[in-house]
Design a protein around this motif. Structure first.
Motif, PDB file in Angstrom:
ATOM      1  N   PRO A   1     -21.903  -1.609  11.291  1.00 54.47           N
ATOM      2  CA  PRO A   1     -22.564  -1.580  12.595  1.00 54.47           C
ATOM      3  C   PRO A   1     -21.539  -1.665  13.731  1.00 54.47           C
ATOM      4  CG  PRO A   1     -22.726  -3.776  11.646  1.00 54.47           C
ATOM      5  CD  PRO A   1     -22.034  -2.923  10.619  1.00 54.47           C
ATOM      6  N   VAL A   2     -21.780  -0.873  14.768  1.00 58.00           N
ATOM      7  CA  VAL A   2     -20.830  -0.801  15.878  1.00 58.00           C
ATOM      8  C   VAL A   2     -20.860  -2.077  16.708  1.00 58.00           C
ATOM      9  CG1 VAL A   2     -20.238   0.434  17.992  1.00 58.00           C
ATOM     10  CG2 VAL A   2     -20.927   1.707  15.955  1.00 58.00           C
ATOM     11  N   GLY A   3     -22.058  -2.593  17.002  1.00 60.84           N
ATOM     12  CA  GLY A   3     -22.172  -3.820  17.786  1.00 60.84           C
ATOM     13  C   GLY A   3     -21.454  -3.709  19.119  1.00 60.84           C
ATOM     14  N   ASN A   4     -20.642  -4.725  19.404  1.00 63.08           N
ATOM     15  CA  ASN A   4     -19.888  -4.764  20.664  1.00 63.08           C
ATOM     16  C   ASN A   4     -18.499  -4.152  20.556  1.00 63.08           C
ATOM     17  OD1 ASN A   4     -21.823  -6.002  22.292  1.00 63.08           O
ATOM     18  ND2 ASN A   4     -21.226  -8.060  21.643  1.00 63.08           N
ATOM     19  N   SER A   5     -18.194  -3.510  19.411  1.00 67.26           N
ATOM     20  CA  SER A   5     -16.813  -3.079  19.156  1.00 67.26           C
ATOM     21  C   SER A   5     -16.273  -2.145  20.232  1.00 67.26           C
ATOM     22  CB  SER A   5     -16.717  -2.394  17.792  1.00 67.26           C
ATOM     23  OG  SER A   5     -17.045  -3.271  16.749  1.00 67.26           O
ATOM     24  N   LEU A   6     -17.079  -1.203  20.688  1.00 67.46           N
ATOM     25  CA  LEU A   6     -16.578  -0.221  21.654  1.00 67.46           C
ATOM     26  C   LEU A   6     -16.227  -0.886  22.977  1.00 67.46           C
ATOM     27  CD1 LEU A   6     -19.044   2.730  20.964  1.00 67.46           C
ATOM     28  CD2 LEU A   6     -16.747   2.388  20.036  1.00 67.46           C
ATOM     29  N   ASN A   7     -17.102  -1.762  23.456  1.00 67.24           N
ATOM     30  CA  ASN A   7     -16.796  -2.448  24.719  1.00 67.24           C
ATOM     31  C   ASN A   7     -15.678  -3.463  24.543  1.00 67.24           C
ATOM     32  OD1 ASN A   7     -18.659  -0.996  26.141  1.00 67.24           O
ATOM     33  ND2 ASN A   7     -20.259  -2.543  26.077  1.00 67.24           N
ATOM     34  N   HIS A   8     -15.626  -4.095  23.377  1.00 65.20           N
ATOM     35  CA  HIS A   8     -14.515  -5.021  23.100  1.00 65.20           C
ATOM     36  C   HIS A   8     -13.190  -4.273  23.161  1.00 65.20           C
ATOM     37  CE1 HIS A   8     -12.168  -8.202  21.121  1.00 65.20           C
ATOM     38  NE2 HIS A   8     -11.685  -7.244  20.352  1.00 65.20           N
ATOM     39  N   ASN A   9     -13.116  -3.116  22.506  1.00 68.41           N
ATOM     40  CA  ASN A   9     -11.883  -2.337  22.500  1.00 68.41           C
ATOM     41  C   ASN A   9     -11.521  -1.858  23.904  1.00 68.41           C
ATOM     42  OD1 ASN A   9     -11.832  -2.687  19.749  1.00 68.41           O
ATOM     43  ND2 ASN A   9     -12.597  -0.642  19.269  1.00 68.41           N
ATOM     44  N   LEU A  10     -12.530  -1.485  24.677  1.00 71.70           N
ATOM     45  CA  LEU A  10     -12.274  -1.051  26.051  1.00 71.70           C
ATOM     46  C   LEU A  10     -11.681  -2.187  26.878  1.00 71.70           C
ATOM     47  CD1 LEU A  10     -12.537   0.870  28.499  1.00 71.70           C
ATOM     48  CD2 LEU A  10     -14.893   0.026  28.766  1.00 71.70           C
ATOM     49  N   ILE A  11     -12.286  -3.356  26.794  1.00 69.16           N
ATOM     50  CA  ILE A  11     -11.790  -4.484  27.592  1.00 69.16           C
ATOM     51  C   ILE A  11     -10.388  -4.875  27.149  1.00 69.16           C
ATOM     52  CG2 ILE A  11     -12.192  -6.904  28.170  1.00 69.16           C
ATOM     53  CD1 ILE A  11     -15.229  -6.256  27.848  1.00 69.16           C
ATOM     54  N   GLN A  12     -10.119  -4.855  25.846  1.00 67.54           N
ATOM     55  CA  GLN A  12      -8.774  -5.167  25.370  1.00 67.54           C
ATOM     56  C   GLN A  12      -7.753  -4.187  25.927  1.00 67.54           C
ATOM     57  OE1 GLN A  12      -7.989  -7.866  24.064  1.00 67.54           O
ATOM     58  NE2 GLN A  12      -9.031  -8.403  22.179  1.00 67.54           N
ATOM     59  N   GLU A  13      -8.096  -2.913  25.971  1.00 67.09           N
ATOM     60  CA  GLU A  13      -7.178  -1.917  26.534  1.00 67.09           C
ATOM     61  C   GLU A  13      -6.946  -2.172  28.017  1.00 67.09           C
ATOM     62  OE1 GLU A  13      -4.734   1.220  27.477  1.00 67.09           O
ATOM     63  OE2 GLU A  13      -5.192   0.368  25.495  1.00 67.09           O
ATOM     64  N   LEU A  14      -7.999  -2.494  28.749  1.00 64.64           N
ATOM     65  CA  LEU A  14      -7.850  -2.749  30.183  1.00 64.64           C
ATOM     66  C   LEU A  14      -7.009  -3.995  30.441  1.00 64.64           C
ATOM     67  CD1 LEU A  14     -11.479  -1.912  31.369  1.00 64.64           C
ATOM     68  CD2 LEU A  14      -9.435  -0.471  31.568  1.00 64.64           C
ATOM     69  N   LEU A  15      -7.097  -4.978  29.550  1.00 63.10           N
ATOM     70  CA  LEU A  15      -6.295  -6.196  29.707  1.00 63.10           C
ATOM     71  C   LEU A  15      -4.836  -5.947  29.337  1.00 63.10           C
ATOM     72  CD1 LEU A  15      -8.710  -8.892  28.228  1.00 63.10           C
ATOM     73  CD2 LEU A  15      -8.192  -8.503  30.630  1.00 63.10           C
ATOM     74  N   THR A  16      -4.591  -5.327  28.184  1.00 60.40           N
ATOM     75  CA  THR A  16      -3.208  -5.134  27.742  1.00 60.40           C
ATOM     76  C   THR A  16      -2.454  -4.164  28.638  1.00 60.40           C
ATOM     77  OG1 THR A  16      -3.910  -3.432  26.163  1.00 60.40           O
ATOM     78  CG2 THR A  16      -3.719  -5.688  25.338  1.00 60.40           C
ATOM     79  N   SER A  17      -3.176  -3.262  29.310  1.00 58.91           N
ATOM     80  CA  SER A  17      -2.532  -2.345  30.249  1.00 58.91           C
ATOM     81  C   SER A  17      -2.424  -2.946  31.649  1.00 58.91           C
ATOM     82  CB  SER A  17      -3.328  -1.035  30.324  1.00 58.91           C
ATOM     83  OG  SER A  17      -4.612  -1.258  30.881  1.00 58.91           O
ATOM     84  N   THR A  18      -2.899  -4.189  31.807  1.00 57.37           N
ATOM     85  CA  THR A  18      -2.939  -4.905  33.090  1.00 57.37           C
ATOM     86  C   THR A  18      -3.768  -4.169  34.137  1.00 57.37           C
ATOM     87  OG1 THR A  18      -0.845  -4.027  34.010  1.00 57.37           O
ATOM     88  CG2 THR A  18      -0.701  -5.995  32.632  1.00 57.37           C
ATOM     89  N   THR A  19      -4.695  -3.312  33.678  1.00 55.69           N
ATOM     90  CA  THR A  19      -5.644  -2.708  34.612  1.00 55.69           C
ATOM     91  C   THR A  19      -6.583  -3.769  35.157  1.00 55.69           C
ATOM     92  OG1 THR A  19      -5.510  -0.618  33.408  1.00 55.69           O
ATOM     93  CG2 THR A  19      -7.410  -0.914  34.861  1.00 55.69           C
ATOM     94  N   LEU A  20      -7.008  -4.682  34.288  1.00 52.84           N
ATOM     95  CA  LEU A  20      -7.754  -5.873  34.694  1.00 52.84           C
ATOM     96  C   LEU A  20      -6.886  -7.093  34.448  1.00 52.84           C
ATOM     97  CD1 LEU A  20     -11.389  -5.308  33.315  1.00 52.84           C
ATOM     98  CD2 LEU A  20     -10.492  -4.791  35.598  1.00 52.84           C
ATOM     99  N   VAL A  21      -6.843  -7.991  35.404  1.00 52.74           N
ATOM    100  CA  VAL A  21      -6.051  -9.220  35.298  1.00 52.74           C
ATOM    101  C   VAL A  21      -6.909 -10.387  35.780  1.00 52.74           C
ATOM    102  CG1 VAL A  21      -3.795  -8.109  35.534  1.00 52.74           C
ATOM    103  CG2 VAL A  21      -5.062  -8.763  37.580  1.00 52.74           C
ATOM    104  N   PRO A  22      -6.586 -11.620  35.353  1.00 50.25           N
ATOM    105  CA  PRO A  22      -7.428 -12.760  35.734  1.00 50.25           C
ATOM    106  C   PRO A  22      -7.741 -12.887  37.221  1.00 50.25           C
ATOM    107  CG  PRO A  22      -5.948 -13.420  33.984  1.00 50.25           C
ATOM    108  CD  PRO A  22      -5.557 -12.012  34.358  1.00 50.25           C
ATOM    109  N   PRO A  23      -6.814 -12.571  38.148  1.00 48.14           N
ATOM    110  CA  PRO A  23      -7.194 -12.660  39.565  1.00 48.14           C
ATOM    111  C   PRO A  23      -8.370 -11.775  39.959  1.00 48.14           C
ATOM    112  CG  PRO A  23      -4.812 -12.630  39.361  1.00 48.14           C
ATOM    113  CD  PRO A  23      -5.365 -12.329  37.993  1.00 48.14           C
ATOM    114  N   ASP A  24      -8.684 -10.756  39.116  1.00 48.72           N
ATOM    115  CA  ASP A  24      -9.846  -9.918  39.423  1.00 48.72           C
ATOM    116  C   ASP A  24     -11.152 -10.704  39.356  1.00 48.72           C
ATOM    117  OD1 ASP A  24      -8.526  -7.505  39.919  1.00 48.72           O
ATOM    118  OD2 ASP A  24      -8.408  -7.023  37.786  1.00 48.72           O
TER     119      ASP A  24
END
Length: 258
Positions: A226-249
């Motif tokens: 089952p896919v579950g939250n995997s797609l959104n989890h992977n998206l958020i991980q990519e945005l974090l590791t690329s510093t597109t999203l950072v805690p100050p956001d």
């Protein structure tokens, strides 16, 4: 070719000296070994130091006495699991007892066995290819920045809401559901018409855009059910590791129009 590696030897991730292609280096905290390629050659690793070539987890009874082996066959090294616990390879791939062996690629491969109380026992492997020399030092080279992904203000706000648990460094975070995210967005922007479907459409649009640019794990075809939250989890991980999203956001949660 056979030689031993002493405890405290430098990480194999730093490279190895030039050697015959197909030579394997295996290193744990207690030391290791170097073997040249030879058909049928086998290297044992596990907890029982007198019976293995490389000892890992010597004081941890969750590690099997003979937990796995490395075998040279058909001009390639293979790793097999003979222990009770799975062996974790890169990209979170798990190798279970008596499964088919997995081939090792040239270069560096870390293996992990989870022991007692969350301990992680590391076995470093390095198989030499034609360019196995240690990496060249690049002390003065400019740093390569991570690739930031373009997000418009509405996408950024929605993704900060969706991934706020990650930005807050919660343990084992998961994305908010479409309904949860829409409810929070509607409270912040009552006139923006936020619904669960609107949030889903926006996030799927971002996933599709990044997938077309080469980011893996963002389409249903790539993820086992089952896919579950995997797609959104992977998206958020990519945005974090690329510093597109950072805690100050996280400030957007209180000031969504910034």
């Amino acid at each position: 070719m056979t030689e031993t590696l002493s405890p405290g030897h430098s990480s194999l991730a730093l490279g190895v000296p030039p050697a015959q292609p197909g030579t394997i280096y295996a290193l744990a905290i207690a030391g290791g070994i170097v073997f040249g390629p030879r058909e049928g050659r086998t290297i044992l690793f596990g907890r029982n130091r007198p019976e293995v070539h490389v000892c890992i987890g010597e004081d941890d009874r969750r590690v099997s006495r003979q937990h796995g082996l490395l075998t040279h066959q058909a001009d390639q090294w293979w790793v097999s699991n003979t222990g009770r616990l799975p062996i974790r390879l890169p990209n979170s791939r798990l190798l279970f007892t008596d499964e088919e062996p997995i081939p090792l690629v040239s270069g560096y491969t870390p293996l992990f066995v989870r022991g007692s109380s969350g301990r992680e026992h590391l076995l470093e492997l390095f198989v030499t290819g034609s360019d196995a020399q240690a990496p060249t030092s690049r002390h003065l080279d400019p740093t390569h920045p991570p690739r930031n992904w373009r997000l418009d203000p509405t996408e950024r706000l929605a993704l900060v809401v969706l991934g706020q648990r990650y930005l807050l460094h919660e343990a084992r975070p998961q994305p908010l559901s479409w309904t949860q995210a829409a409810k929070e967005l509607a409270q912040m922007q009552p006139d923006a018409g936020w619904t669960a479907k609107k949030v889903e459409h926006l996030v799927v649009k971002v996933r599709t855009r990044l997938s077309k640019d080469g980011v893996a794990g963002l389409t249903r075809e790539e993820i086992a059910e089952p896919v579950g939250n995997s797609l959104n989890h992977n998206l958020i991980q990519e945005l974090l590791t690329s510093t597109t999203l950072v805690p100050p956001d996280l400030r957007l949660l209180n000031h969504p129009d910034d």
